[in-house]
Design a protein around this motif. Structure first.
Motif, PDB file in Angstrom:
ATOM      1  N   GLN A 171       1.127  -3.539   3.190  1.00 22.91           N
ATOM      2  CA  GLN A 171      -0.275  -3.312   2.818  1.00 22.91           C
ATOM      3  C   GLN A 171      -0.360  -2.806   1.374  1.00 22.91           C
ATOM      4  O   GLN A 171      -1.223  -3.247   0.610  1.00 22.91           O
ATOM      5  CB  GLN A 171      -0.912  -2.312   3.782  1.00 22.91           C
ATOM      6  CG  GLN A 171      -2.399  -2.144   3.576  1.00 22.91           C
ATOM      7  CD  GLN A 171      -3.027  -1.195   4.602  1.00 22.91           C
ATOM      8  OE1 GLN A 171      -2.338  -0.508   5.340  1.00 22.91           O
ATOM      9  NE2 GLN A 171      -4.343  -1.185   4.634  1.00 22.91           N
ATOM     10  N   MET A 172       0.530  -1.896   0.991  1.00 24.42           N
ATOM     11  CA  MET A 172       0.552  -1.394  -0.381  1.00 24.42           C
ATOM     12  C   MET A 172       0.865  -2.523  -1.362  1.00 24.42           C
ATOM     13  O   MET A 172       0.229  -2.649  -2.419  1.00 24.42           O
ATOM     14  CB  MET A 172       1.599  -0.283  -0.520  1.00 24.42           C
ATOM     15  CG  MET A 172       1.201   1.039   0.107  1.00 24.42           C
ATOM     16  SD  MET A 172       2.522   2.284   0.027  1.00 24.42           S
ATOM     17  CE  MET A 172       2.797   2.416  -1.719  1.00 24.42           C
ATOM     18  N   LEU A 173       1.833  -3.344  -1.014  1.00 23.21           N
ATOM     19  CA  LEU A 173       2.220  -4.474  -1.862  1.00 23.21           C
ATOM     20  C   LEU A 173       1.067  -5.452  -2.020  1.00 23.21           C
ATOM     21  O   LEU A 173       0.795  -5.944  -3.121  1.00 23.21           O
ATOM     22  CB  LEU A 173       3.453  -5.162  -1.268  1.00 23.21           C
ATOM     23  CG  LEU A 173       4.076  -6.277  -2.094  1.00 23.21           C
ATOM     24  CD1 LEU A 173       4.474  -5.787  -3.467  1.00 23.21           C
ATOM     25  CD2 LEU A 173       5.282  -6.844  -1.370  1.00 23.21           C
ATOM     26  N   SER A 174       0.378  -5.727  -0.930  1.00 23.37           N
ATOM     27  CA  SER A 174      -0.765  -6.629  -0.975  1.00 23.37           C
ATOM     28  C   SER A 174      -1.858  -6.080  -1.890  1.00 23.37           C
ATOM     29  O   SER A 174      -2.456  -6.813  -2.680  1.00 23.37           O
ATOM     30  CB  SER A 174      -1.308  -6.846   0.437  1.00 23.37           C
ATOM     31  OG  SER A 174      -2.458  -7.645   0.401  1.00 23.37           O
ATOM     32  N   GLY A 175      -2.109  -4.786  -1.812  1.00 16.04           N
ATOM     33  CA  GLY A 175      -3.108  -4.154  -2.677  1.00 16.04           C
ATOM     34  C   GLY A 175      -2.732  -4.247  -4.144  1.00 16.04           C
ATOM     35  O   GLY A 175      -3.577  -4.508  -5.001  1.00 16.04           O
ATOM     36  N   ARG A 176      -1.453  -4.036  -4.427  1.00 20.57           N
ATOM     37  CA  ARG A 176      -0.994  -4.128  -5.821  1.00 20.57           C
ATOM     38  C   ARG A 176      -1.100  -5.557  -6.354  1.00 20.57           C
ATOM     39  O   ARG A 176      -1.445  -5.771  -7.501  1.00 20.57           O
ATOM     40  CB  ARG A 176       0.437  -3.633  -5.932  1.00 20.57           C
ATOM     41  CG  ARG A 176       0.522  -2.131  -5.814  1.00 20.57           C
ATOM     42  CD  ARG A 176       1.901  -1.637  -6.087  1.00 20.57           C
ATOM     43  NE  ARG A 176       1.905  -0.192  -6.002  1.00 20.57           N
ATOM     44  CZ  ARG A 176       2.774   0.574  -6.623  1.00 20.57           C
ATOM     45  NH1 ARG A 176       3.713   0.038  -7.354  1.00 20.57           N
ATOM     46  NH2 ARG A 176       2.710   1.880  -6.498  1.00 20.57           N
ATOM     47  N   ARG A 177      -0.792  -6.529  -5.510  1.00 14.19           N
ATOM     48  CA  ARG A 177      -0.912  -7.935  -5.940  1.00 14.19           C
ATOM     49  C   ARG A 177      -2.363  -8.278  -6.247  1.00 14.19           C
ATOM     50  O   ARG A 177      -2.653  -8.978  -7.213  1.00 14.19           O
ATOM     51  CB  ARG A 177      -0.367  -8.861  -4.858  1.00 14.19           C
ATOM     52  CG  ARG A 177       1.132  -8.881  -4.788  1.00 14.19           C
ATOM     53  CD  ARG A 177       1.624  -9.893  -3.774  1.00 14.19           C
ATOM     54  NE  ARG A 177       3.080  -9.890  -3.705  1.00 14.19           N
ATOM     55  CZ  ARG A 177       3.760 -10.001  -2.587  1.00 14.19           C
ATOM     56  NH1 ARG A 177       3.140 -10.154  -1.435  1.00 14.19           N
ATOM     57  NH2 ARG A 177       5.079  -9.980  -2.610  1.00 14.19           N
ATOM     58  N   ALA A 178      -3.297  -7.782  -5.415  1.00 12.78           N
ATOM     59  CA  ALA A 178      -4.717  -8.043  -5.643  1.00 12.78           C
ATOM     60  C   ALA A 178      -5.165  -7.399  -6.951  1.00 12.78           C
ATOM     61  O   ALA A 178      -5.894  -8.014  -7.740  1.00 12.78           O
ATOM     62  CB  ALA A 178      -5.548  -7.520  -4.472  1.00 12.78           C
ATOM     63  N   GLU A 179      -4.731  -6.160  -7.203  1.00 18.75           N
ATOM     64  CA  GLU A 179      -5.095  -5.472  -8.448  1.00 18.75           C
ATOM     65  C   GLU A 179      -4.514  -6.194  -9.653  1.00 18.75           C
ATOM     66  O   GLU A 179      -5.180  -6.370 -10.680  1.00 18.75           O
ATOM     67  CB  GLU A 179      -4.604  -4.025  -8.411  1.00 18.75           C
ATOM     68  CG  GLU A 179      -5.019  -3.234  -9.635  1.00 18.75           C
ATOM     69  CD  GLU A 179      -4.532  -1.800  -9.619  1.00 18.75           C
ATOM     70  OE1 GLU A 179      -4.901  -1.056 -10.547  1.00 18.75           O
ATOM     71  OE2 GLU A 179      -3.784  -1.415  -8.698  1.00 18.75           O
ATOM     72  N   LEU A 180      -3.268  -6.646  -9.539  1.00 10.90           N
ATOM     73  CA  LEU A 180      -2.626  -7.387 -10.616  1.00 10.90           C
ATOM     74  C   LEU A 180      -3.394  -8.667 -10.933  1.00 10.90           C
ATOM     75  O   LEU A 180      -3.624  -9.000 -12.099  1.00 10.90           O
ATOM     76  CB  LEU A 180      -1.179  -7.717 -10.242  1.00 10.90           C
ATOM     77  CG  LEU A 180      -0.377  -8.534 -11.259  1.00 10.90           C
ATOM     78  CD1 LEU A 180      -0.266  -7.801 -12.580  1.00 10.90           C
ATOM     79  CD2 LEU A 180       0.998  -8.854 -10.695  1.00 10.90           C
ATOM     80  N   SER A 181      -3.823  -9.373  -9.905  1.00 11.08           N
ATOM     81  CA  SER A 181      -4.584 -10.602 -10.095  1.00 11.08           C
ATOM     82  C   SER A 181      -5.886 -10.326 -10.847  1.00 11.08           C
ATOM     83  O   SER A 181      -6.240 -11.057 -11.775  1.00 11.08           O
ATOM     84  CB  SER A 181      -4.871 -11.245  -8.742  1.00 11.08           C
ATOM     85  OG  SER A 181      -5.641 -12.404  -8.901  1.00 11.08           O
ATOM     86  N   LYS A 182      -6.587  -9.266 -10.468  1.00  9.11           N
ATOM     87  CA  LYS A 182      -7.838  -8.897 -11.148  1.00  9.11           C
ATOM     88  C   LYS A 182      -7.578  -8.558 -12.614  1.00  9.11           C
ATOM     89  O   LYS A 182      -8.324  -8.977 -13.501  1.00  9.11           O
ATOM     90  CB  LYS A 182      -8.494  -7.709 -10.459  1.00  9.11           C
ATOM     91  CG  LYS A 182      -9.177  -8.015  -9.163  1.00  9.11           C
ATOM     92  CD  LYS A 182      -9.806  -6.759  -8.584  1.00  9.11           C
ATOM     93  CE  LYS A 182     -10.364  -6.983  -7.198  1.00  9.11           C
ATOM     94  NZ  LYS A 182     -10.915  -5.749  -6.618  1.00  9.11           N
ATOM     95  N   LEU A 183      -6.537  -7.781 -12.863  1.00 10.36           N
ATOM     96  CA  LEU A 183      -6.215  -7.402 -14.240  1.00 10.36           C
ATOM     97  C   LEU A 183      -5.848  -8.611 -15.096  1.00 10.36           C
ATOM     98  O   LEU A 183      -6.237  -8.700 -16.267  1.00 10.36           O
ATOM     99  CB  LEU A 183      -5.078  -6.373 -14.245  1.00 10.36           C
ATOM    100  CG  LEU A 183      -5.435  -4.979 -13.742  1.00 10.36           C
ATOM    101  CD1 LEU A 183      -4.180  -4.114 -13.633  1.00 10.36           C
ATOM    102  CD2 LEU A 183      -6.469  -4.322 -14.632  1.00 10.36           C
ATOM    103  N   GLU A 184      -5.093  -9.558 -14.534  1.00 14.25           N
ATOM    104  CA  GLU A 184      -4.736 -10.764 -15.276  1.00 14.25           C
ATOM    105  C   GLU A 184      -5.965 -11.587 -15.620  1.00 14.25           C
ATOM    106  O   GLU A 184      -6.084 -12.120 -16.727  1.00 14.25           O
ATOM    107  CB  GLU A 184      -3.732 -11.601 -14.476  1.00 14.25           C
ATOM    108  CG  GLU A 184      -2.342 -11.006 -14.451  1.00 14.25           C
ATOM    109  CD  GLU A 184      -1.375 -11.763 -13.554  1.00 14.25           C
ATOM    110  OE1 GLU A 184      -1.833 -12.495 -12.631  1.00 14.25           O
ATOM    111  OE2 GLU A 184      -0.153 -11.628 -13.762  1.00 14.25           O
TER     112      GLU A 184
END
Length: 141
Positions: free
Chosen positions: A18-31
């Motif tokens: 769940q933490m990893l999924s959240g970080r991937r979503a945040e990374l996508s938004k930042l990119e």
């Protein structure tokens, strides 16, 4: 079936995923935000250049394309061809610095901070050019 194995820090695999999924979503938004800002900066750079200004730090910033400022310059002839023309017209051996200056004076565009070094490497690597002494080069006969 749920995985309940615990990690060394006391989190379950499900919690870690769940933490990893959240970080991937945040990374996508930042990119996406970064790409949007890079496009805006490229447009600003193009506008500045169109008004006769210069842009520093533009190269390598965005995702592809130079946007009109700060990218790699393009010349009609390659550096090898430019040097061959200069040495052919000269007819006598020339110093590396003089060859570099003649390239620039002849309209060769470069962003290199060490253009003399680039010219020196080109003279060494291209088989059309031969050393006529320390720091002197000429066309091979």
């Amino acid at each position: 079936m749920a995985r309940v194995a615990a990690s060394p820090n006391g989190l379950t695999i499900a919690q870690l995923e769940q933490m990893l999924s959240g970080r991937r979503a945040e990374l996508s938004k930042l990119e996406k935000t970064r790409n949007k800002l890079a496009r805006k900066l490229d447009a600003l750079d193009a506008r500045i250049v169109s008004l006769g200004g210069s842009v520093r730090g533009g190269a390598g910033r965005g995702q592809g394309g130079s946007g009109g400022g700060g990218g790699r310059v393009r010349n009609e002839k390659s550096l090898n061809e430019t040097i061959a023309g200069i040495l052919g017209k000269s007819g006598k051996p020339m110093k590396v610095g003089d060859i570099a200056d003649a390239c620039k004076d002849g309209g060769y565009k470069t962003n290199s901070a060490n253009f003399r070094g680039i010219v020196n490497q080109t003279l060494i690597k291209d088989k059309r050019f031969g050393s006529a002494g320390r720091g002197l080069y000429q066309l091979k006969k």
